[in-house]
Scaffold this active site. Sequence first.
Site, PDB file in Angstrom:
ATOM      1  CG  ASP A  87      32.243  46.821  38.665  1.00 19.38           C
ATOM      2  OD1 ASP A  87      32.301  45.620  38.841  1.00 19.38           O
ATOM      3  OD2 ASP A  87      33.137  47.725  38.702  1.00 19.38           O
ATOM      4  CG  ASP A 119      31.136  41.347  36.957  1.00 16.36           C
ATOM      5  OD1 ASP A 119      31.756  40.226  37.393  1.00 16.36           O
ATOM      6  OD2 ASP A 119      31.507  42.303  37.644  1.00 16.36           O
ATOM      7  CG  ASP A 171      32.922  41.444  40.992  1.00 13.63           C
ATOM      8  OD1 ASP A 171      33.851  40.511  41.226  1.00 13.63           O
ATOM      9  OD2 ASP A 171      33.226  42.690  40.267  1.00 13.63           O
TER      10      ASP A 171
END
Length: 654
Positions: free
Chosen positions: A548, A552, A357
Amino acid sequence: MEKEKHSHVAQEDGCCSHNHSHQHENGDEHDHDHGDASSFKTYLPAAFSLAFLLIGIALDYFKVDFFTSYVRMGWYVLAYIPVAYPVIKEAAVTIAKGEVFTEFLLMALATIGALALGEYPEAVAVMLFYTVGELFQGAAVAGAKRNIKALLDVRPDVASVFRNEKFETVKPDTVAIGETIQLKAGEKAPLDGELLSESASFNTAALTGESTPRTIRKGETVLAGMLNLDGVVTLKVSKKFADSALSRILEMVQSATSRKAKTELFIRKFAKIYTPIVFFLAVALVILPYFIVADYQFQTWLYRALVFLVISCPCALVISIPLGYFGGIGAASANGILFKGSNFLDVITQINTVVMDKTGTLTHGVFKVKQIQSEIDEAKFMALLAAIESQSTHPIAKAIVNHYGDQTLLEVTEVKEIAGHGLTAVVEKQKITAGNAKLLKKANIAYPAIIDEQVETIVILAIDEQYVGYVIIADEVKADAKQAVTELHANGVTQVVMLSGDKTAITAKLAKELNIDQAYGDLLPEDKVAQLEQIKKDKNAVVAFVGDGINDAPVLALSDLGMAMGAMGSDVAIETADVVIQNDQPSKIVTAIKIGKATKKVVYQNISLAFGVKAIVLILGAGGLATMWEAVFADVGVAFLAILNAIRIQRMKF
C-alpha cells in the site's frame, strides 16, 4: 456530464453484434446502436418478423388458397427485411472498411441464398433468431456493465462551494484545493476533502463494495463518491477533481477492458482466419461434388453450403468470451476489487506465491494500546500516562491519548523530552517518567526483567522514580488477516511471505500468529526488491505482491501481479498495481483469486461448447443431414447458451 459518463463505459468487444459498437483494427469505432435494449423500438423489428413468420407458417400448413407462390414470396420477404436489413448494412460497412469475411457477410449470403432457393421460412428464421440472439447479447452486456456503470454514476455533477459569503453551485472541476464545499444529507462528495464538521456517517459502497456506513471524524479524509448519511457537513477540498480517488477509479475502469486476456486475443485472431476458411469450404462444397457425385444437383449442394455458412458463424466464441471476462471485471467491481484488464483475471488464476507487506496490508498501520499492566489503580495510571504523553506529537504518544478518550487531562508542568527515550514531567506534584527501557536505565529506575523480553513497543511509567507499570503499543492486525492467509493456502497458494520494515522479532511473531510461511523484517525498500527477486528465482513461482505504500511501488511493478490496498494506499502504489482492493481487506485477495478462477472456468466452458456443437453440426451439414433449423441452433442457440453461461459470473457469490 451525462454524456461524459456514458462515454466512459468500456465497449464490449463483440464482433458479432450489429446492435453494438464495433472496435475495428484501426482503432476507430463504428456505432450501430439501434436504441436502448430495453426500449420497445429495439424489439419491434424482431416482433414484426416473428408475427409474419408464424402467420406464414400457418398459411403454409393449412394450404390457404390466396397464399400463392408470389404472395407467399412477398409475405416472407416482408418478414425478412426488418431483421435482415441491419445485418446486410453491417456487411456492406465492414466490406467498405476492408473486412470482407465477417459473420455479417456469412449470414447475408446464407439467407439470401435460402430465399433464392425458395426456402423462405428458413431464411427468415435464421435472421430472426440471429436478431433475437443479438437482443439477448445486448441484455447480457447491460447486465455485465451494471456494476461498473454504478461506479460511473457515483460521480456528482455539481459541487456546492463557499464563495462570496455564500454557497454556490458549480461544476466540480472548477473547485480549487483549499476551498470549502458543503454536503447535505443524501448527497455524494464530488471531490476528496478533509472533514471540517465534528463527525459524519458516510456510505462508502460505491468505492469499497461495503454496505456498512463508515463514521469519519473532523480532520479525516472524505473521498469523492462517498454518500453523506447525516445532516449538513462541510469539507476542505484536498485534491483537484481530476486527481480524486474516484477519478482514478473511473480511469481504471475505462481502460480495464482494453487490456485483453491471451484467450481473447487468440479467439479474435482465430476468428479472422476461421471465417474466410469456412467461406471457401462452403464454395468448395458447391463446386467439388460436381466432379465427384454422379447425380449432382446444384440446388441440393448449394443448400448444404448455405447451411454450412450459417453453422460456421463464430458468434458464440466472439461474443461470449469477451463477455465472460467483462462479467468477471463487473463481479470484481461489485466486490470492491478493480482489475485493470481482463489479462490480469487470467494471471491471478496462476498465482502460487503471495508476498505481502505488513503495515497497511495485514495491519491497519495505526498504533493502538494493546495491553495495560499496572501496579496501581489502572484509571489513575492511565490518567498520569495520558497527561504526560499529551505533550508529545509522536504516534505512540497519540495512541495513548486516543485510548484515554475524551476525559479531561491532568495539568502537566516542567515537561522535558529526551529524543529516542521518552518524557519526564511534573503531574500533581509528582515526578513522572514515561518512555522505553533505555530511559529508565538512564535514570537508574529498576523495572521487571520481563519487560526486556517484550518484542512489541512498550511505554513504561514511573512515579517519583519508582516503577508502576507499562503499556504495550502495537499496530492492530486486521480482523480478516488470519482468515485471508488460511484461505490463500486453501485456494492453491503454496507459499505466503511477509516483508516488513518493522523489527524482525515483531515480524516473526505476527507471522506465527497468522500462519504465514516465511517472514522477513528490518527491510528497506531496496531490500524488499532483493527479497522478491530471490523468490522469483524459482522458475515455477508465479508471484503476487500486495502492498500500500510509496515504498511498495518497485516490488508491485516487479511482481507477476501487483495488488494495492486502495482505501488508504498511496497514489503511486495504486497507479503501479494491476489490481486494486478498495476496502483494504486482505481477505479480498482470496475473493479476487476466486473471481479469476470462475471467469476462466466459464470462458473455457464456452470455448468447449461452441467448438463441440459446431464441429458436429458442420459435419452433419456437409453430409446433408442438418437443415437450416439445426444450423440456427448451432449458431444462435450455442451463442445464446454461451451468453447465459457468461452472465452467471454476475450472480455468483464469492
